[in-house]
Design a protein around this motif. Structure first.
Motif, short mmCIF file in Angstrom:
data_model
loop_
_atom_site.label_atom_id
_atom_site.label_comp_id
_atom_site.label_asym_id
_atom_site.label_seq_id
_atom_site.Cartn_x
_atom_site.Cartn_y
_atom_site.Cartn_z
N LYS A 133 33.22 39.67 39.44
CA LYS A 133 33.95 38.91 41.17
C LYS A 133 33.88 37.76 40.74
O LYS A 133 34.85 37.08 41.64
CB LYS A 133 32.80 39.52 41.82
CG LYS A 133 32.23 40.95 42.23
CD LYS A 133 33.18 41.55 43.65
CE LYS A 133 32.73 42.57 44.31
NZ LYS A 133 33.70 43.01 45.45
N VAL A 134 33.38 37.30 39.77
CA VAL A 134 33.65 35.53 39.37
C VAL A 134 34.94 35.27 38.73
O VAL A 134 34.78 33.76 38.33
CB VAL A 134 32.80 34.92 39.04
CG1 VAL A 134 31.53 35.79 39.87
CG2 VAL A 134 32.00 35.55 37.81
N GLY A 135 35.85 35.81 38.36
CA GLY A 135 36.85 35.70 37.80
C GLY A 135 36.46 35.69 36.32
O GLY A 135 38.06 34.80 35.48
N LEU A 136 35.47 36.24 35.44
CA LEU A 136 35.48 36.70 34.13
C LEU A 136 35.81 38.20 33.01
O LEU A 136 35.70 38.46 34.24
CB LEU A 136 34.43 35.60 33.98
CG LEU A 136 33.91 34.20 34.20
CD1 LEU A 136 32.36 34.31 33.65
CD2 LEU A 136 34.98 33.42 33.58
N ARG A 137 36.42 37.79 32.30
CA ARG A 137 37.03 39.34 31.85
C ARG A 137 35.03 39.71 31.66
O ARG A 137 34.61 39.21 30.69
CB ARG A 137 37.82 38.83 31.01
CG ARG A 137 39.21 38.28 31.18
CD ARG A 137 40.10 38.83 29.75
NE ARG A 137 39.12 37.46 28.49
CZ ARG A 137 38.88 37.73 27.54
NH1 ARG A 137 39.31 38.78 26.85
NH2 ARG A 137 38.54 37.26 27.14
#
Length: 327
Positions: A133-137
């Motif tokens: 959701k926060v753009g981290l893998r």
């Protein structure tokens, strides 16, 4: 809209060897469901103390703090525990707020463990979802905070704040420690997450240009007190308090020639919260100050027919400013 969160007459003073620090001195504010309330002011005005009061890291000396009408001002650790998941915090320094010895997955999972949410498998799935959701893998969950950039570390802090599905997130200068190129990314992420989850934010910053972009309403704080309160457009179009005018005049203009005329503040050392001036606390720096400003503390009064509020002796109830006439 009904108020999700409310502060009424909140006071917090800190005892130090040098005297009493007047950090927060009679603050009233409310935040509606789904609303972003911006709180601005220069360093040392009490913004971070107010943030810590909001999440009950510290307890107020006076006043009332309500969450959905429930007074949480002086609840003990056991009593406040059921309310804590509903208010979470994103801190200013993304590195200092993360445990350097814990993996990112463990950091994000910790609130779920503390509040006994889900099985280990369900928590791992929740962590992976939040990272996405926060753009981290999600596969980076085994890595440690020092292996990430500043912007990525702040995304980790945001994921941790989201873990318990809060109703309100206190954003304490969440982009001030980031590079300019990364700030817009994090601000846009926060805006997208609010729209998706329907949360409210108390967004704290010293940068009015950032707050103007994200907030629905803005409160201006000076030396422990709120001096102006208005919706974003009203404040930007018609700032009434001299301190607000000075803050807006310092914001870089995106269009050549659009910058506001500077406010000629008195060149004096800003007063200390150890010894705030009597009367209007801004009078020592205000170019329009008169005798009454040194004696009487102006009330935060509402303008007729508006939600705009200002604490200045030279603004009438109909919103007419007499600052120039009194100068």
């Amino acid at each position: 809209m009904s108020a999700l969160f409310r502060m009424s007459g909140v006071v917090k003073h800190f005892k130090t060897p040098r005297g009493l620090v007047h950090a927060v001195d009679g603050v009233d504010l409310s935040i509606a469901r789904g609303e972003v309330l911006g709180l601005v002011g220069e360093s040392g005005c009490g913004k971070s103390s107010l943030a810590r009061l909001a999440v009950r890291i510290i307890e107020p000396d006076e006043g009332r703090i309500e969450l959905d009408g429930v007074d949480i001002s002086h609840l003990g650790q056991n009593e406040i525990r059921p309310h804590r998941p509903r208010i979470q915090m994103i801190f200013q320094d993304p590195f200092a707020s993360l445990n350097p010895r814990a993996s990112v997955g463990r950091i994000i999972e910790e609130p779920l463990i503390v509040h006994d949410r889900g099985t280990p498998a369900e928590r791992r799935e929740r962590v992976a979802s939040l990272m996405d959701k926060v753009g981290l893998r999600p596969e980076a969950a085994a890595r440690y905070p020092h292996e990430f950039s500043g912007g990525q570390r702040q995304r980790i802090g945001i994921a941790r704040a989201l873990a318990l599905s809060p109703d309100l997130i206190i954003c304490d200068e969440p982009v001030s420690a980031l590079d300019v190129s990364v700030r817009a990314q994090v601000i846009n992420l926060l805006d997208r997450l609010r729209a998706e989850f329907g949360m409210s934010y108390l967004f704290i910053s010293h940068d009015l240009s950032v707050v103007e972009h994200v907030a629905d309403r803005i409160a201006v704080m000076y030396l422990g007190k709120i001096v102006e309160f208005a919706d974003r457009r009203s404040l930007w179009r018609r700032p009434l308090h001299p301190y607000t005018q000075a803050l807006l005049a310092s914001v870089p203009a995106p269009i050549a020639g659009a910058k506001r005329a500077p406010i000629p503040l008195r060149v004096v050392e800003p007063p200390s919260p150890l010894a705030p001036p009597k009367g209007c606390r801004f009078h020592t720096r205000c170019p329009y100050a008169r005798d009454i400003c040194q004696i009487e503390t102006p009330e935060l009064k509402s303008l007729q027919g508006e939600t705009h509020q200002v604490a200045c002796h030279f603004v009438s109830a109909d919103g007419e400013s007499r600052l120039q006439a009194s100068a």
